[in-house]
Scaffold this active site. Sequence first.
Site, short mmCIF file in Angstrom:
data_model
loop_
_atom_site.label_atom_id
_atom_site.label_comp_id
_atom_site.label_asym_id
_atom_site.label_seq_id
_atom_site.Cartn_x
_atom_site.Cartn_y
_atom_site.Cartn_z
N GLU A 50 -6.12 -4.62 10.60
CA GLU A 50 -5.10 -3.59 10.81
C GLU A 50 -5.45 -2.79 12.05
OE1 GLU A 50 -2.82 -2.53 7.05
OE2 GLU A 50 -4.63 -1.34 7.00
N ASN B 264 0.86 -1.18 0.00
CA ASN B 264 0.00 0.00 0.00
C ASN B 264 0.90 1.24 0.00
OD1 ASN B 264 -1.87 1.99 0.42
ND2 ASN B 264 -2.42 1.37 2.50
N TRP B 265 1.04 1.83 -1.18
CA TRP B 265 1.96 2.97 -1.31
C TRP B 265 1.40 4.25 -0.69
CZ3 TRP B 265 3.95 2.58 -7.11
CH2 TRP B 265 4.82 1.49 -7.22
N GLU C 205 -7.18 4.97 7.43
CA GLU C 205 -6.97 6.38 7.10
C GLU C 205 -8.19 6.98 6.41
OE1 GLU C 205 -3.14 5.79 5.25
OE2 GLU C 205 -2.37 5.26 7.23
N GLY D 85 2.43 -0.96 4.52
CA GLY D 85 2.52 0.45 4.16
C GLY D 85 3.96 0.88 4.00
#
Length: 244
Positions: A163, A7-8, A96, A224
């Site tokens: 997560e 996950n960039w 997020e 991440g």
Amino acid sequence: MNLFVANWKMNMTRAEARAYVRELSGFLGAGTPAVELVIAPPYTAIDAARDSVDKARWSLAAQDVSSETEGAFTGEISARMLADAGCRYVLVGHSERRYLFGEEETALQRKLARTREAGLTPIYCVGETQQERAAGLAAATLARQVEALAKDPADSPLVVAYEPVWAIGTGIAAEPADAASARVHLAELLSHRPKLRLLYGGSVAPENARRLLETARVDGFLIGAASLKASTFAAIAGLVKRKT
Ligand code: PGA
């Protein structure tokens, strides 16, 4: 087959993405990897992150999707556009999105529906905050978040990433035993889903990956910060020898 998702987040220009995939390609060689690899670039780098080799050695995920199908929704990207851009997966409900952008379960249900309509597979993210954990509400939080999947077709492939919010970007991953109990709980909540894969995410790094995989017995990771270097992502996925 274990699944490793990079996950960039909001990182990588197209040139940076191209350099990354060149490096990743070098770690993989010509063969098909023994693990499943997915890159979730920002929208603008989806094309640059594609595997140029005919039989793609990794697939692509979007980091989010619109809850609407099409029309006057400035700034939104539809699931159909993502499928057209070559994505196979979509992250839905990343913490997020939930906590920085106020996305709630009703919107997430709609995003899940749009994802399926476009023939894409959701990677649905769940996890408790530090406050929920301290209040003994971790299990109840997961149960509530999983309710968004109630209308998702039960026989379709599904990826759920546990997560814990307190572990994301903090350098403090969950203890493997805690990740294991969350996995067991989620497997129970979703026991009617035959094609379910359960990932762990939150400060995964080459140093903790093996222990988490073996002890928590998850099907892979959502990664991440440590996925931003191709060499580190490759080390976590077991493509290169573990760095010390
Ligand atoms: P992290 O992020 O690996 O940087 O903790 C994980 C995620 O947010 O998916």
